[in-house]
Design a protein around this motif. Structure first.
Motif, short mmCIF file in Angstrom:
data_model
loop_
_atom_site.label_atom_id
_atom_site.label_comp_id
_atom_site.label_asym_id
_atom_site.label_seq_id
_atom_site.Cartn_x
_atom_site.Cartn_y
_atom_site.Cartn_z
N ALA A 73 53.34 36.19 43.82
CA ALA A 73 54.78 35.61 44.11
C ALA A 73 55.08 34.38 43.00
CB ALA A 73 54.91 35.26 45.54
N SER A 74 54.01 33.52 42.78
CA SER A 74 54.28 32.57 41.92
C SER A 74 54.02 32.75 40.50
CB SER A 74 53.26 31.33 42.68
OG SER A 74 53.52 30.98 43.75
N SER A 75 53.21 33.73 40.43
CA SER A 75 53.07 34.09 38.84
C SER A 75 53.30 35.54 38.60
CB SER A 75 51.65 33.44 38.35
OG SER A 75 51.57 32.12 38.86
N PRO A 76 54.52 35.95 38.42
CA PRO A 76 54.44 37.53 38.58
C PRO A 76 53.83 38.39 37.49
CG PRO A 76 56.77 36.50 38.88
CD PRO A 76 55.61 35.48 38.65
N GLY A 77 53.69 37.68 36.49
CA GLY A 77 53.12 38.62 35.18
C GLY A 77 51.32 38.48 35.34
N LEU A 78 50.72 37.41 36.40
CA LEU A 78 49.33 37.13 36.59
C LEU A 78 48.59 38.50 37.10
CD1 LEU A 78 47.44 34.97 35.88
CD2 LEU A 78 47.79 34.25 38.48
N ASP A 79 47.59 38.85 36.54
CA ASP A 79 46.42 40.00 36.97
C ASP A 79 45.66 39.04 38.25
OD1 ASP A 79 44.64 41.77 37.25
OD2 ASP A 79 43.73 41.91 35.31
N VAL A 80 46.14 39.44 39.33
CA VAL A 80 45.51 39.07 40.63
C VAL A 80 44.51 40.05 41.10
CG1 VAL A 80 45.82 37.94 42.92
CG2 VAL A 80 47.32 37.41 40.90
N ARG A 81 43.24 39.57 41.32
CA ARG A 81 42.17 40.44 41.69
C ARG A 81 41.57 40.20 43.02
NH1 ARG A 81 39.14 42.02 36.13
NH2 ARG A 81 41.06 42.41 34.90
N PRO A 82 41.98 40.40 44.43
CA PRO A 82 41.41 39.87 45.59
C PRO A 82 39.76 40.48 45.55
CG PRO A 82 43.38 41.19 45.87
CD PRO A 82 42.97 41.67 44.47
N ASP A 83 39.11 39.66 46.31
CA ASP A 83 37.51 39.77 46.28
C ASP A 83 37.16 39.43 47.82
OD1 ASP A 83 35.05 40.14 44.69
OD2 ASP A 83 34.73 38.51 46.20
#
Length: 279
Positions: A73-83
């Motif tokens: 939500a804070s960084s829409p273009g960020l590639d976020v990978r939950p671990d």
């Protein structure tokens, strides 16, 4: 991490890890790297009730997805990978650090001496991670200054200066900030008749320190011409000199693998900002 040297954040939903997540998102965006949000959980009661165990796992998933959703939500273009990992947080972060470009952890504020926090997530990461570690100290949102201060690098003539400068220069470059390189010197004493005397002329020792620092910085001035680098030598203890830079955005120091260096321990207690530990 599929061979991608991303930014890893240890996240547990606390105020301290939210603050660290804020910093980690900035690092991932600035470096154009994926953000790996890691949350580990453990069932502490042996075999136990399968339903209760599954409930604990769902709670862990909720914590992890909350952190990942905040990052998206804070960084829409960020590639976020939950671990999500079942087991020790320290073990998982150390594993992830082998392929990471950077590990970020929060801290509740390290104790009066380094050994007081050995076993905590932040302490273990500082001592054992295989990549640079940023410890974001304190709690609550990071302060937003109207003007960001310098990246401060603590340098010693111990073989670690190039590693510290590589990280500090990269950080200064991506953030568009100046770099302040600090080198502490002291006079080695000699004892005569039970009285300690300076072994060398203090002016000569200071001049040697100035020369060493200038030589250490010369190749980095050439490699990073866009970074304004200021050199500073001081007779104060290194920890005191670095903590005295109260407007620093980040302090970068070196430390041996497997333990705290004395300067790193001092920074983790007293630095006015996040601290990067580099090997």
């Amino acid at each position: 991490m599929n061979g991608t040297r991303g930014v890893v954040i240890g996240y547990d939903g606390s105020d301290h890890s939210m603050q660290a997540l804020d910093w980690a998102m900035d690092e991932a965006e600035l470096r154009k790297l994926p953000l790996v949000v890691c949350h580990a959980w453990q069932w502490p009661y042996g075999d136990g009730d399968p339903a209760a165990r599954e409930s604990l796992r769902h709670a862990a998933e909720h914590v992890l997805w909350h952190g990942a959703d905040c990052a998206r939500a804070s960084s829409p273009g960020l590639d976020v990978r939950p671990d999500l990992y079942e087991g020790s947080t320290t073990v998982r972060l150390e594993e992830l650090s082998a392929d990471a470009g950077l590990l970020v952890v929060g801290s509740r504020g390290l104790g009066a001496v380094a050994r007081a926090v050995i076993g905590s997530v932040a302490a273990h990461a500082v001592a054992h991670a295989q990549c640079p570690v940023i410890v974001v100290r304190g709690r609550g949102p990071l302060p937003r200054r109207p003007r960001e201060g310098p990246i401060v690098a603590g340098l010693a003539d111990d073989g670690k200066a190039d590693a510290v400068l590589a990280f500090a220069c990269a950080e200064a470059s991506v953030r568009g900030l100046p770099l302040l390189a600090v080198h502490a010197w002291h006079q080695p004493p000699v004892a005569w008749g039970g009285i300690a005397f300076p072994a060398l002329d203090p002016m000569a020792v200071r001049d040697a320190a100035d020369t060493w620092l200038a030589q250490a910085l010369r190749p980095w001035r050439e490699k990073q011409p866009n970074v304004m680098i200021e050199a500073r030598t001081t007779q104060s203890p290194a920890g005191e000199a670095l903590a005295a830079v109260t407007d620093a955005t980040l302090v970068v120091v070196g430390s041996p693998h497997g333990r705290f260096g004395s300067v790193a321990a001092a920074m983790l207690r007293h630095a006015p900002c996040p601290v990067a530990i580099v090997r």
